[in-house]
Motif scaffolding. Structure first.
Motif, PDB file in Angstrom:
ATOM      1  N   ARG A 343       0.833  -1.203   0.000  1.00  0.00           N
ATOM      2  CA  ARG A 343       0.000   0.000   0.000  1.00  0.00           C
ATOM      3  C   ARG A 343       0.867   1.253   0.000  1.00  0.00           C
ATOM      4  O   ARG A 343       0.575   2.224  -0.692  1.00  0.00           O
ATOM      5  CB  ARG A 343      -0.900   0.010   1.232  1.00  0.00           C
ATOM      6  CG  ARG A 343      -2.046  -0.949   1.124  1.00  0.00           C
ATOM      7  CD  ARG A 343      -3.008  -0.474   0.105  1.00  0.00           C
ATOM      8  NE  ARG A 343      -3.575  -1.565  -0.631  1.00  0.00           N
ATOM      9  CZ  ARG A 343      -4.838  -1.625  -1.017  1.00  0.00           C
ATOM     10  NH1 ARG A 343      -5.648  -0.637  -0.723  1.00  0.00           N
ATOM     11  NH2 ARG A 343      -5.271  -2.652  -1.695  1.00  0.00           N
ATOM     12  N   LEU A 344       1.953   1.218   0.801  1.00  0.00           N
ATOM     13  CA  LEU A 344       2.839   2.381   0.848  1.00  0.00           C
ATOM     14  C   LEU A 344       3.461   2.645  -0.507  1.00  0.00           C
ATOM     15  O   LEU A 344       3.498   3.782  -0.988  1.00  0.00           O
ATOM     16  CB  LEU A 344       3.947   2.142   1.887  1.00  0.00           C
ATOM     17  CG  LEU A 344       3.583   2.449   3.333  1.00  0.00           C
ATOM     18  CD1 LEU A 344       4.760   2.161   4.225  1.00  0.00           C
ATOM     19  CD2 LEU A 344       3.171   3.895   3.462  1.00  0.00           C
ATOM     20  N   ALA A 345       3.968   1.565  -1.136  1.00  0.00           N
ATOM     21  CA  ALA A 345       4.640   1.743  -2.418  1.00  0.00           C
ATOM     22  C   ALA A 345       3.669   2.276  -3.457  1.00  0.00           C
ATOM     23  O   ALA A 345       4.016   3.134  -4.274  1.00  0.00           O
ATOM     24  CB  ALA A 345       5.234   0.418  -2.883  1.00  0.00           C
ATOM     25  N   GLN A 346       2.426   1.763  -3.436  1.00  0.00           N
ATOM     26  CA  GLN A 346       1.471   2.233  -4.446  1.00  0.00           C
ATOM     27  C   GLN A 346       1.011   3.637  -4.141  1.00  0.00           C
ATOM     28  O   GLN A 346       0.729   4.418  -5.053  1.00  0.00           O
ATOM     29  CB  GLN A 346       0.285   1.274  -4.509  1.00  0.00           C
ATOM     30  CG  GLN A 346       0.745  -0.103  -4.921  1.00  0.00           C
ATOM     31  CD  GLN A 346      -0.328  -0.888  -5.594  1.00  0.00           C
ATOM     32  OE1 GLN A 346      -1.502  -0.654  -5.367  1.00  0.00           O
ATOM     33  NE2 GLN A 346       0.060  -1.821  -6.427  1.00  0.00           N
ATOM     34  N   ALA A 351       3.982   1.765  -9.577  1.00  0.00           N
ATOM     35  CA  ALA A 351       3.024   0.773 -10.057  1.00  0.00           C
ATOM     36  C   ALA A 351       3.518  -0.625  -9.725  1.00  0.00           C
ATOM     37  O   ALA A 351       4.715  -0.880  -9.709  1.00  0.00           O
ATOM     38  CB  ALA A 351       2.848   0.916 -11.562  1.00  0.00           C
ATOM     39  N   ALA A 352       2.589  -1.522  -9.475  1.00  0.00           N
ATOM     40  CA  ALA A 352       2.965  -2.897  -9.161  1.00  0.00           C
ATOM     41  C   ALA A 352       3.590  -3.541 -10.389  1.00  0.00           C
ATOM     42  O   ALA A 352       3.232  -3.237 -11.512  1.00  0.00           O
ATOM     43  CB  ALA A 352       1.740  -3.681  -8.719  1.00  0.00           C
ATOM     44  N   PRO A 356      11.210  -0.582  -9.378  1.00  0.00           N
ATOM     45  CA  PRO A 356      11.263   0.246  -8.155  1.00  0.00           C
ATOM     46  C   PRO A 356      10.337  -0.279  -7.074  1.00  0.00           C
ATOM     47  O   PRO A 356      10.709  -0.345  -5.895  1.00  0.00           O
ATOM     48  CB  PRO A 356      10.808   1.627  -8.644  1.00  0.00           C
ATOM     49  CG  PRO A 356      11.019   1.617 -10.100  1.00  0.00           C
ATOM     50  CD  PRO A 356      10.848   0.215 -10.559  1.00  0.00           C
ATOM     51  N   TRP A 357       9.119  -0.706  -7.480  1.00  0.00           N
ATOM     52  CA  TRP A 357       8.194  -1.271  -6.510  1.00  0.00           C
ATOM     53  C   TRP A 357       8.785  -2.517  -5.871  1.00  0.00           C
ATOM     54  O   TRP A 357       8.740  -2.707  -4.648  1.00  0.00           O
ATOM     55  CB  TRP A 357       6.877  -1.583  -7.235  1.00  0.00           C
ATOM     56  CG  TRP A 357       5.891  -2.411  -6.506  1.00  0.00           C
ATOM     57  CD1 TRP A 357       5.041  -1.998  -5.533  1.00  0.00           C
ATOM     58  CD2 TRP A 357       5.629  -3.791  -6.709  1.00  0.00           C
ATOM     59  NE1 TRP A 357       4.261  -3.034  -5.118  1.00  0.00           N
ATOM     60  CE2 TRP A 357       4.600  -4.145  -5.834  1.00  0.00           C
ATOM     61  CE3 TRP A 357       6.159  -4.767  -7.566  1.00  0.00           C
ATOM     62  CZ2 TRP A 357       4.081  -5.431  -5.776  1.00  0.00           C
ATOM     63  CZ3 TRP A 357       5.641  -6.043  -7.512  1.00  0.00           C
ATOM     64  CH2 TRP A 357       4.618  -6.364  -6.617  1.00  0.00           C
ATOM     65  N   ALA A 358       9.390  -3.359  -6.731  1.00  0.00           N
ATOM     66  CA  ALA A 358      10.004  -4.584  -6.227  1.00  0.00           C
ATOM     67  C   ALA A 358      11.105  -4.258  -5.227  1.00  0.00           C
ATOM     68  O   ALA A 358      11.265  -4.946  -4.219  1.00  0.00           O
ATOM     69  CB  ALA A 358      10.574  -5.398  -7.392  1.00  0.00           C
TER      70      ALA A 358
ATOM     71  N   ALA C  83      -9.078 -10.252  -3.625  1.00  0.00           N
ATOM     72  CA  ALA C  83      -9.682  -8.937  -3.854  1.00  0.00           C
ATOM     73  C   ALA C  83      -8.783  -7.815  -3.376  1.00  0.00           C
ATOM     74  O   ALA C  83      -9.173  -6.658  -3.410  1.00  0.00           O
ATOM     75  CB  ALA C  83     -11.019  -8.857  -3.120  1.00  0.00           C
ATOM     76  N   TYR C  84      -7.573  -8.129  -2.928  1.00  0.00           N
ATOM     77  CA  TYR C  84      -6.708  -7.168  -2.242  1.00  0.00           C
ATOM     78  C   TYR C  84      -6.445  -5.898  -3.046  1.00  0.00           C
ATOM     79  O   TYR C  84      -6.501  -4.795  -2.515  1.00  0.00           O
ATOM     80  CB  TYR C  84      -5.387  -7.860  -1.905  1.00  0.00           C
ATOM     81  CG  TYR C  84      -4.338  -6.948  -1.365  1.00  0.00           C
ATOM     82  CD1 TYR C  84      -3.278  -6.543  -2.163  1.00  0.00           C
ATOM     83  CD2 TYR C  84      -4.398  -6.490  -0.070  1.00  0.00           C
ATOM     84  CE1 TYR C  84      -2.304  -5.717  -1.667  1.00  0.00           C
ATOM     85  CE2 TYR C  84      -3.432  -5.658   0.428  1.00  0.00           C
ATOM     86  CZ  TYR C  84      -2.379  -5.280  -0.367  1.00  0.00           C
ATOM     87  OH  TYR C  84      -1.414  -4.456   0.114  1.00  0.00           O
ATOM     88  N   SER C  85      -6.162  -6.070  -4.342  1.00  0.00           N
ATOM     89  CA  SER C  85      -5.754  -4.891  -5.109  1.00  0.00           C
ATOM     90  C   SER C  85      -6.905  -3.921  -5.316  1.00  0.00           C
ATOM     91  O   SER C  85      -6.694  -2.760  -5.624  1.00  0.00           O
ATOM     92  CB  SER C  85      -5.191  -5.327  -6.458  1.00  0.00           C
ATOM     93  OG  SER C  85      -6.047  -6.266  -7.042  1.00  0.00           O
ATOM     94  N   GLN C  86      -8.160  -4.400  -5.121  1.00  0.00           N
ATOM     95  CA  GLN C  86      -9.293  -3.501  -5.350  1.00  0.00           C
ATOM     96  C   GLN C  86      -9.861  -2.965  -4.048  1.00  0.00           C
ATOM     97  O   GLN C  86     -10.905  -2.330  -4.043  1.00  0.00           O
ATOM     98  CB  GLN C  86     -10.402  -4.250  -6.090  1.00  0.00           C
ATOM     99  CG  GLN C  86      -9.917  -4.907  -7.353  1.00  0.00           C
ATOM    100  CD  GLN C  86     -10.816  -6.067  -7.742  1.00  0.00           C
ATOM    101  OE1 GLN C  86     -12.020  -6.029  -7.488  1.00  0.00           O
ATOM    102  NE2 GLN C  86     -10.230  -7.100  -8.302  1.00  0.00           N
ATOM    103  N   LEU C  87      -9.187  -3.256  -2.929  1.00  0.00           N
ATOM    104  CA  LEU C  87      -9.778  -2.878  -1.652  1.00  0.00           C
ATOM    105  C   LEU C  87      -9.214  -1.556  -1.153  1.00  0.00           C
ATOM    106  O   LEU C  87      -8.036  -1.292  -1.305  1.00  0.00           O
ATOM    107  CB  LEU C  87      -9.487  -3.956  -0.606  1.00  0.00           C
ATOM    108  CG  LEU C  87     -10.277  -5.248  -0.754  1.00  0.00           C
ATOM    109  CD1 LEU C  87      -9.790  -6.248   0.265  1.00  0.00           C
ATOM    110  CD2 LEU C  87     -11.747  -4.997  -0.575  1.00  0.00           C
TER     111      LEU C  87
END
Lengths: 414, 167, 118
Positions: A343-346, A351-352, A356-358, C83-87
């Motif tokens: 969540r922090l990285a995004q 982007a996943a 860089p995210w990795a 569903a994690y990425s959409q939460l």
């Protein structure tokens, strides 16, 4: 697709067209399914032979000896010789065993190991059945193998078999938790349980994004199969093969087969989940996804053989403590850390699926690993200090008066 | 008779046969194995309904955990491989009457209910994602979800207390 | 989806045939000379004593128990992970709360000594 780029799909289409000439569509469908299942099953059995050869040669070389080299060049026909031996050995069934359950247990053990291959992605379209619950199906099928062990232990009418079966089931069941929890971390980042989707979401291998999960899946996978260093419960020098005691001949070979097929299945799972599955560069312009997958799976299996040849066996209480007091808390914390880090990285705009995210995920994971190992070290220090003998209190040593008193005796003794 | 109906009859018969064997087997361990067959049959029926996650969850939880616990419990009370005869005529009579009454209630309910005749909607492709979202949606199931975690903790604490060696 | 499950069913039956085939082949080929000594139960080379009754430590049951609780936890975790990425963030925090409650249960079992192998 043509025969060079994707031989399996091409062959499948050719056979389906030939069958369509004289069978109704339902018949073609069922026959193709039976054929695919047969190919996967035979592949599993052939890989069993290759695995045993790799294992025996690898462990032998690690132990500074040669390994089998009589049957065929480099001992390559050794597995076939073993198979012939298993077929022709007398099957000694003790009295008072429960015949039906006794015979069903080895079959269930090998079947449970083989049907895992229905969900292993060998290539972009090369999968037995691309279920939307791919990896969860694999975990569910593992439970059948555990039932087979209980059946074997119970029906043998032997104290040691029963005791061995309980202990093995306790070990398998304990190590399943960190296994499943770490796979949940992979599913989180891939957004799906389908194996094909998980491989497609790995432009950056999950090994670099989730190293802690990869290690936990590998270790608990090794413990799930019952391989060294976790094989206290069915090693020859310990409880004399545990739940296998009363099995001989082909039935024992089926248990053995189940263990190695399961080992290959775990290697394939680790390769698909963490090493990018079938992804790899083209060789001479040909896409060979199945070759890359195969190479990665064999690599993971070699790591397992390496661990077996190098590490000493873990004692049963160390085994359980390692699982419940290290792996389970670590995998729970791993889930939380991965969720927070992602969540922090995004939120930071990365982007996943990009490098860089990795990198951010890798830093978080390594920090967690360092903290975990430091905690383990601290706990070990504390345990060591508690176990050390305390300072001995001052004992009355010999002084001059005492020596003078006893001197004549001492002098006389010489 | 469509393929689906044939499969349903086949799988249903296997489940019923497993259940029947569970209650009539003389040997407790055989009864546990019959239970496993019945649970696997139910999982196959879930798969027939395209509830893939439920089918896998059924196999993973029921067969992979609960059946093992049942077998452990069987062995905890009796480690011997023996047969256990029916107790006596009185308990046989009472249980038969109770079973027949239950069967009557179930049959009456089945035949009186207005079963909907329409075909159900197709299962959406992202059903598992929708399930996940529903579990943590504040308007939907988040409260039962968190209460379930407390329930699990209570179950763990209670059974660990009972199973503990009291010194 | 039904097609995939049909394949799994077919694979199950084919696997039973592939595992049973060598067994049947072995049954046809192998010698069969049973005698009372060979057919007796194995107990480190000495005669057996007593029934096959084993002191079943309750510890095995406790491990299975903790496993069931955590297995059910993973059942809840899987759909959430899909569903994690959409939460939104608070949904993630709700699941973190769930995990922490169950970690508390693990710590309880740890401190009470239920996880020791006696």
């Amino acid at each position: 697709m043509n025969v060079v780029n994707d031989p399996f799909t091409w062959a499948g289409n050719v056979i389906a067209q030939w069958l369509g000439g004289f069978l109704p569509p339902v018949g073609v469908d069922v026959t193709m399914m039976v054929l695919r299942a047969g190919v996967l099953g035979v592949f599993a059995l052939v890989m069993f032979m290759v695995m045993t050869w790799i294992e025996r040669k690898g462990v032998a070389r690690i132990q500074d000896r040669i390994g089998p080299n009589r049957a065929g060049p480099f001992g390559l026909l050794q597995p076939i010789a073993d198979g012939v031996k298993a077929l022709t050995k007398e099957d000694i069934t003790p009295d008072h065993v429960d015949r039906v359950v006794f015979n069903a247990a080895p079959i269930l053990s090998s079947v449970a190991a083989m049907i895992v291959f229905a969900a292993i992605p060998f290539g972009p379209g090369l999968i037995g059945a691309d279920m939307n619950i791919g990896i969860f199906y694999i975990l569910a099928v593992g439970g059948l193998g555990i039932i087979a062990i209980l059946m074997a232990g119970w029906s043998s009418n032997n104290k040691y078999a029963l005791l061995g079966a309980f202990r093995v089931v306790a070990q398998l069941v304990s190590y399943e938790i960190p296994h499943v929890l770490s796979i949940v971390a992979v599913v989180m980042l891939a957004g799906s349980m389908s194996m094909i989707t998980i491989v497609e979401k790995q432009p950056v291998w999950f090994l670099f994004v989730l190293p802690v999960s990869a290690l936990i899946v590998l270790f608990s996978g090794m413990a799930e199969i019952g391989r060294s260093p976790f094989d206290l419960l069915d090693a020859e020098s310990e409880i004399i093969a545990g739940h296998h005691i009363e099995y001989s001949g082909m039935k024992f070979a089926l248990f053995f087969l189940g263990e190695y097929v399961h080992a290959f299945a775990v290697s394939c799972i680790v390769a698909a989940l963490f090493l990018g599955g079938w992804r790899g560069p083209n060789i001479f312009g040909l896409t060979v996804p199945y070759l890359w997958f195969f190479i990665k799976a064999i690599l993971v299996f070699n790591v397992m053989v390496w661990a077996r040849g190098t590490l000493p066996r873990l004692r049963i209480d160390h085994l359980m403590a390692f699982n419940w007091k290290f792996l389970v808390p670590l995998s729970l914390v791993n889930l939380i850390v991965v969720a927070v880090a992602d969540r922090l990285a995004q939120a930071g705009g990365l982007a996943a699926g990009t490098w860089p995210w990795a990198l951010v995920m890798l830093v978080f994971n390594l920090a967690m690993l360092v903290v975990a190992l430091a905690l383990v070290g601290w706990a070990g220090q504390r345990a060591r200090r508690a176990a050390e003998p305390r300072e001995m209190p001052e004992v009355e040593t010999h002084d001059e008066a005492h020596d003078a008193e006893h001197a004549p005796i001492a002098a006389g003794a010489h | 008779m469509t393929t689906l109906q044939v499969m349903f009859i086949l799988l249903g018969s296997i489940t019923l046969a497993g259940g029947l064997y569970t209650v009539t087997a003389r040997n407790l361990f055989h009864g546990a194995l019959g239970l496993i067959v019945a649970l696997a049959g139910v999982a196959a029926l879930y798969a027939l309904l395209e509830a893939s996650f439920l089918a896998a969850a059924q196999v993973a939880i029921y067969i992979g955990a609960i059946a093992i616990m049942i077998i452990f419990a069987v062995m905890l009370t009796r480690g011997v491989m023996g047969a256990y005869p029916v107790k006596d005529l009185w308990s046989l009579a009472v249980s038969s009457i109770g079973t027949v009454l239950l069967l009557a209630v179930l049959l009456v309910t089945l035949f009186r209910f207005n079963w909907p005749q329409t075909t159900p909607a197709a299962v959406p492709a992202d059903s598992i994602a929708q399930l996940g979202k529903a579990l943590v949606d504040p308007n939907l199931y988040v409260l039962p979800f968190e209460v379930a975690s407390v329930l699990l903790v209570a179950a763990l604490i209670g059974s660990a207390y009972i199973a503990r060696d009291k010194k | 989806m039904l097609h995939d499950f049909a394949f799994v069913g077919v694979f199950f039956l084919v696997a039973i045939a592939l595992a049973g085939g060598p067994l049947i082949l072995a049954w046809l080929i192998r010698p069969a000379k049973p005698n009372p000594i060979k057919s007796s139960t194995y107990e480190c080379g000495v005669e057996t004593f007593g029934d096959a009754w084993v002191q079943f430590k309750v510890q095995y049951y406790v491990y299975g128990l903790v496993f069931v609780v955590f297995d059910i936890e993973t059942i809840f975790l899987f759909p959430w992970a899909v569903a994690y990425s959409q939460l939104p963030l608070f949904a993630v925090l709700e699941m973190v709360l769930f995990i922490l409650i169950l970690t508390g249960a693990l710590v309880y079992a740890w401190r009470k000594g239920d996880l020791e192998w006696v």
